[in-house]
Design a protein around this motif. Sequence first.
Motif, PDB file in Angstrom:
ATOM      1  N   UNK A 203       0.822  -1.201   0.000  1.00  0.00           N
ATOM      2  CA  UNK A 203       0.000   0.000   0.000  1.00  0.00           C
ATOM      3  C   UNK A 203       0.863   1.262   0.000  1.00  0.00           C
ATOM      4  N   UNK A 204       1.970   1.215   0.762  1.00  0.00           N
ATOM      5  CA  UNK A 204       2.851   2.387   0.856  1.00  0.00           C
ATOM      6  C   UNK A 204       3.622   2.627  -0.446  1.00  0.00           C
ATOM      7  N   UNK A 205       4.083   1.547  -1.075  1.00  0.00           N
ATOM      8  CA  UNK A 205       4.937   1.680  -2.266  1.00  0.00           C
ATOM      9  C   UNK A 205       4.157   1.846  -3.558  1.00  0.00           C
ATOM     10  N   UNK A 206       2.887   1.425  -3.545  1.00  0.00           N
ATOM     11  CA  UNK A 206       2.111   1.434  -4.777  1.00  0.00           C
ATOM     12  C   UNK A 206       0.764   2.114  -4.559  1.00  0.00           C
ATOM     13  N   UNK A 207       0.758   3.432  -4.659  1.00  0.00           N
ATOM     14  CA  UNK A 207      -0.513   4.154  -4.521  1.00  0.00           C
ATOM     15  C   UNK A 207      -1.408   3.878  -5.720  1.00  0.00           C
ATOM     16  N   UNK A 208      -0.768   3.793  -6.886  1.00  0.00           N
ATOM     17  CA  UNK A 208      -1.508   3.462  -8.103  1.00  0.00           C
ATOM     18  C   UNK A 208      -0.669   2.511  -8.951  1.00  0.00           C
ATOM     19  N   UNK A 209      -1.334   1.743  -9.812  1.00  0.00           N
ATOM     20  CA  UNK A 209      -0.669   0.898 -10.811  1.00  0.00           C
ATOM     21  C   UNK A 209      -1.378   1.156 -12.134  1.00  0.00           C
ATOM     22  N   UNK A 210      -0.605   1.587 -13.114  1.00  0.00           N
ATOM     23  CA  UNK A 210      -1.167   1.928 -14.427  1.00  0.00           C
ATOM     24  C   UNK A 210      -2.334   2.899 -14.297  1.00  0.00           C
ATOM     25  N   UNK A 211      -2.191   3.828 -13.361  1.00  0.00           N
ATOM     26  CA  UNK A 211      -3.204   4.856 -13.183  1.00  0.00           C
ATOM     27  C   UNK A 211      -4.402   4.427 -12.359  1.00  0.00           C
ATOM     28  N   UNK A 212      -4.400   3.201 -11.880  1.00  0.00           N
ATOM     29  CA  UNK A 212      -5.541   2.707 -11.095  1.00  0.00           C
ATOM     30  C   UNK A 212      -5.163   2.672  -9.612  1.00  0.00           C
ATOM     31  N   UNK A 213      -6.090   3.053  -8.743  1.00  0.00           N
ATOM     32  CA  UNK A 213      -5.845   3.012  -7.309  1.00  0.00           C
ATOM     33  C   UNK A 213      -5.649   1.562  -6.866  1.00  0.00           C
ATOM     34  N   UNK A 214      -4.609   1.314  -6.096  1.00  0.00           N
ATOM     35  CA  UNK A 214      -4.269  -0.059  -5.721  1.00  0.00           C
ATOM     36  C   UNK A 214      -5.142  -0.550  -4.563  1.00  0.00           C
ATOM     37  N   UNK A 215      -5.249  -1.878  -4.494  1.00  0.00           N
ATOM     38  CA  UNK A 215      -6.043  -2.551  -3.455  1.00  0.00           C
ATOM     39  C   UNK A 215      -5.161  -3.635  -2.834  1.00  0.00           C
ATOM     40  N   UNK A 216      -4.754  -3.482  -1.567  1.00  0.00           N
ATOM     41  CA  UNK A 216      -3.920  -4.518  -0.931  1.00  0.00           C
ATOM     42  C   UNK A 216      -4.607  -5.884  -0.910  1.00  0.00           C
ATOM     43  N   UNK A 217      -5.883  -5.912  -0.527  1.00  0.00           N
ATOM     44  CA  UNK A 217      -6.643  -7.167  -0.526  1.00  0.00           C
ATOM     45  C   UNK A 217      -8.110  -6.889  -0.842  1.00  0.00           C
ATOM     46  N   UNK A 218      -8.660  -7.717  -1.722  1.00  0.00           N
ATOM     47  CA  UNK A 218     -10.102  -7.698  -1.943  1.00  0.00           C
ATOM     48  C   UNK A 218     -10.631  -9.097  -1.683  1.00  0.00           C
ATOM     49  N   UNK A 219     -11.936  -9.218  -1.571  1.00  0.00           N
ATOM     50  CA  UNK A 219     -12.551 -10.530  -1.365  1.00  0.00           C
ATOM     51  C   UNK A 219     -13.817 -10.621  -2.204  1.00  0.00           C
ATOM     52  N   UNK A 220     -14.166 -11.825  -2.571  1.00  0.00           N
ATOM     53  CA  UNK A 220     -15.390 -12.073  -3.322  1.00  0.00           C
ATOM     54  C   UNK A 220     -16.550 -12.164  -2.329  1.00  0.00           C
ATOM     55  N   UNK A 221     -17.354 -11.117  -2.263  1.00  0.00           N
ATOM     56  CA  UNK A 221     -18.457 -11.091  -1.307  1.00  0.00           C
ATOM     57  C   UNK A 221     -19.511 -12.134  -1.579  1.00  0.00           C
ATOM     58  N   UNK A 222     -19.506 -12.685  -2.787  1.00  0.00           N
ATOM     59  CA  UNK A 222     -20.489 -13.698  -3.158  1.00  0.00           C
ATOM     60  C   UNK A 222     -20.009 -15.103  -2.810  1.00  0.00           C
ATOM     61  N   UNK A 223     -18.787 -15.211  -2.309  1.00  0.00           N
ATOM     62  CA  UNK A 223     -18.235 -16.524  -1.956  1.00  0.00           C
ATOM     63  C   UNK A 223     -17.510 -16.440  -0.617  1.00  0.00           C
ATOM     64  N   UNK A 224     -18.277 -16.143   0.425  1.00  0.00           N
ATOM     65  CA  UNK A 224     -17.673 -16.031   1.752  1.00  0.00           C
ATOM     66  C   UNK A 224     -17.137 -17.373   2.235  1.00  0.00           C
ATOM     67  N   UNK A 225     -17.671 -18.466   1.710  1.00  0.00           N
ATOM     68  CA  UNK A 225     -17.143 -19.767   2.099  1.00  0.00           C
ATOM     69  C   UNK A 225     -15.679 -19.908   1.755  1.00  0.00           C
ATOM     70  N   UNK A 226     -15.289 -19.404   0.571  1.00  0.00           N
ATOM     71  CA  UNK A 226     -13.887 -19.471   0.164  1.00  0.00           C
ATOM     72  C   UNK A 226     -13.034 -18.510   0.976  1.00  0.00           C
TER      73      UNK A 226
END
Length: 537
Positions: A203-226
């Motif tokens: 998060x500190x080193x990569x505020x953006x990648x190819x102009x897109x705001x970076x996301x350290x972690x995302x999750x699939x809200x439709x698959x909480x089991x995983x």
Amino acid sequence: MIKKIKWLNVSITAALAVGVLAGCASNDGKNNTNQTAGDDKKQEPITLTWFDSNTKGEPFTDAIAQEITKKTGISISIQQPTGNPTEKLSLMLASGDYPDVVVMSRGDASLDKYITSGAFIALDELIEKSGPDIKEMYGDTLIKTRYKDGKNYYLANWYGLDSDPVFGMLMRKNLVADLAPDKADGSTPLTTDEFEALLKNFKEKNKTIDGKETVPMTMNGENMGANLGTFKGMWGLRTYYDNNGTLQYDVKDPKYREMLLYVNSLYREGLIEKEFAISKTQTWIQKLATGAVFSTPGAYWDPGNANGTLKKDGGDDNQFFPYKVVAPGTETSQTTFGPRSSLGWDAIAITKNNKHPEETIKLFNYLASDEGQHLLLWGKEGEQYTMVDGKRQPDPAFLQSFKDNWDDAVKKSGVRKWLWFVKNGLDANEQPYDMAVKYQRSEIDEMAIKSLGDSVWDTAEFDNLGPDGGTPEALTAQKVKDIMDQSITRVIIAPSEAEANSTFDKMLADMKKAGDEKVEEIFNQKYSERMELWNSK
């Protein structure tokens, strides 16, 4: 792999001609033709109606299907219901209008009803008389799939413990190499502290990648089991909490609270995407494909198309690879990222409407045999593979066709189209039965096996211990599940640790008020009965 399910009602179309069908397969690997001894005239094949929610509604006419009919004298008419397979199973049972063979999920609530109502016939005598290959291939699995009366009413599909793990913390390998070079190859697990540090550094080193705001972690809200399966793997949590020999809901394990508080801390620190809970699968895949996301929990094959895009844009290491993260107080070997059931996914049964049970069990015996499995999963010798020094070698172009266009390869060849009586693991030549998936592993598969292979564990003894469908306890179990599902997400997104703890406490209280202890009594009763049955001869 998500399968699109289409259903088509087909009636029984053919009858058995005069004569006796010869045996399909035996341990010596020799197969008889469908001719009566001394008669050069071939019989018309028997046509069996066959319900299988996993198929795609295509006719049983491809090259592999034709070979099966040639070997066994049996053709299959696939029945595809419209709508929900579970609803169709219930309707068939209520009306008594079910086909000759039914393939259903072992976890489907209808399975017990099909057995107790007499819709499925016992297979024991048929197997003893005409199922030598079934006995050899299934072995102790036949003991473990017996009903409580001690009889077998179905054969398992995808049985035998799969040695591949399931979940992992998926991270872009090239970004891991940049942030923690000594961890990039997956040979050394990360601690939860090390993983958190990786997220912060990214998060500190990569505020953006190819102009897109970076996301350290995302999750699939439709698959909480995983999502939860991945974090449970870190803490070595299993299906239930074993509290001094008594099974309880997993959330009652003190480690479960510890786990959720860890996830909550990552969320409060801005390391998990705020909107994850409303993220749908397609949206999740699209986010991963942008190249702006560092990590996500889940099954290592879930990124699928996103990894394809990332690989095309930046090479192999640009993809999401599965890593092992280990929680405090958990031994590396105690992690549980690979929940697999040795009893498989499906149940394949003969119904009482079947007019040809002996011929049907011979078909089962052939398809379950070593020869039958190789036909279903490898194809025909001389076409899809050749024998080299006693081992099967797939045609390179055919193997590549699965990588280029999986669905097209299956449709054109018929290989891996009819997935019945599938046995996980290796054949006598130490080659995988599932050629298309396991003969030539991808770089991601290899990382999963290396990093997480020792975390595979057998869930079979805990499978389907819940209350029977339609009972008051089943309604209670659903209420308890709803409370857990809603509360766990609230714990994760709580604005403070104190509120996360308070929400967790309220969940436990609400579960108790709903009657969770009555459901747990059933867990333990069924578990005790299962262990007694498994240990009996």
